[in-house]
Enzyme design. Structure first.
Site, short mmCIF file in Angstrom:
data_model
loop_
_atom_site.label_atom_id
_atom_site.label_comp_id
_atom_site.label_asym_id
_atom_site.label_seq_id
_atom_site.Cartn_x
_atom_site.Cartn_y
_atom_site.Cartn_z
N GLU A 132 0.73 -1.39 -0.12
CA GLU A 132 -0.16 -0.20 -0.12
C GLU A 132 0.94 1.37 0.14
O GLU A 132 0.67 2.41 -0.60
CB GLU A 132 -0.95 -0.06 1.32
CG GLU A 132 -1.79 1.22 1.42
CD GLU A 132 -3.03 1.20 0.55
OE1 GLU A 132 -3.93 1.83 0.90
OE2 GLU A 132 -2.97 0.74 -0.66
N THR A 184 -4.33 8.58 -6.03
CA THR A 184 -4.24 8.88 -4.70
C THR A 184 -3.43 10.07 -4.32
O THR A 184 -3.58 10.91 -3.40
CB THR A 184 -3.89 7.69 -3.69
OG1 THR A 184 -4.84 6.62 -3.95
CG2 THR A 184 -3.73 8.08 -2.33
#
Length: 313
Positions: A132, A184
């Protein structure tokens, strides 16, 4: 018993829950990614195939979240055998639904089974975070609910910093994801670097109210707190097309609250009944249809199980 192949599923997630930037998240029933992991004689990790990504995700093992997470686990246990990883993407990319977290968690969940389950579920958190981190840094607001299920408070990146929160009865969600990717890093870069003290006090108060309302099962209070964000959503509103129009349509259809899912552009509507959530999802999608924008709409519940092993052989 020795195994050579394992498959796992990891659900979609929504981070922030409106006001809880980087510290709140929940898992969603139904949607998610699958990872199939196999040992190979040759050393190293190979991404053999990725289905459902339109060729957009990197196949190089050092750049793919699934293989980076798997490598972290292999190195930790000193496993020298190589791996073959296949990903089946059930989640759209850059959508605010935790796509990268799901791939990382699914790969680690499968690999843990493949090597005989030396780790408990919660102990897989640090390995999943390594993947991540490639996309959004070391934030567990997607990885933790993806791995553990439910609604979670994320006070850090270690297992002892993750706290489960109650899932109220009749907590239904309607979702719409326009075909308008929001990476993101773009969504994080647009945020203010400093927050005035007055805004900080307001924001922390709303987070506290949200946690309290979850414990009391008060959906109206939950919704009011979710929509109380005065820092992150105002900064990101420009990244979500037709945010105001979708929110208005959802409220007219019976939604209690509407907030940006994670980095966006997915919009989440809190509802109190399944038929209401179904109607709200349809109305939100209609806003984009009228604007000639493609979108995906659905209604669901909180996944209280988290990642799960599908098959091992």
């Amino acid at each position: 018993m020795a195994f050579s192949r394992a498959e796992a599923f990891a659900p979609a997630t929504v981070a922030n829950l409106g006001v809880g930037f980087d510290i709140l998240g929940l898992a969603l029933e139904g949607m998610g990614d699958r990872a199939i992991v196999e040992f190979q004689d040759a050393p190293g990790i190979v991404i053999t195939n990725i289905e459902g990504d339109g060729g957009q995700l990197p196949r190089e093992p050092e750049r793919n979240v699934a293989s980076v997470s798997a490598r972290a686990l292999l190195d930790h246990i000193g496993e020298k055998r190589g791996l073959r990883i296949k990903l089946v993407k059930g989640l759209p990319l850059s959508s605010g639904l935790g796509s990268s977290a799901a791939s990382a968690v699914a790969a680690v969940m499968a690999l843990n089974a493949l090597v005989g389950e030396p780790f408990k579920r919660e102990e897989l958190l640090p390995f999943s975070l390594e993947g991540e981190a490639l996309v959004s840094g070391y934030h567990a607001d997607n990885v933790a609910p993806c791995l553990l299920g439910g609604i979670v408070l994320v006070a850090g990146i270690t297992v002892d910093a993750i706290r489960p929160l109650p899932v109220p009865e009749n907590f239904h969600l309607a979702l719409v994801t326009p075909d308008f990717p929001v990476p993101t890093n773009t969504a994080r870069a647009i945020l203010p670097s400093e927050v005035p003290l007055k805004a900080l006090i307001h924001q922390t108060g709303k987070v506290a109210q949200l946690v309290d309302a979850l414990h009391r099962g008060d959906l109206e209070a939950i919704g009011a707190s979710m929509e109380g964000d005065t820092v992150v959503e105002p900064a990101r509103a420009c990244l979500v097309p037709l945010l105001t129009e979708v929110r208005s349509a959802a409220k007219r259809a019976g939604a209690i609250a509407v907030y940006i899912g994670g980095a966006g552009p997915t919009l989440c509507a809190l509802c109190d009944y399944a038929p209401t959530a179904e109607r709200v999802a349809a109305e939100m999608k209609q806003v984009y249809s009228q604007a000639e924008m493609e979108s995906i709409a659905s209604h669901t519940l909180v996944d209280q199980t988290g990642a799960k092993l599908l098959q091992v052989e």
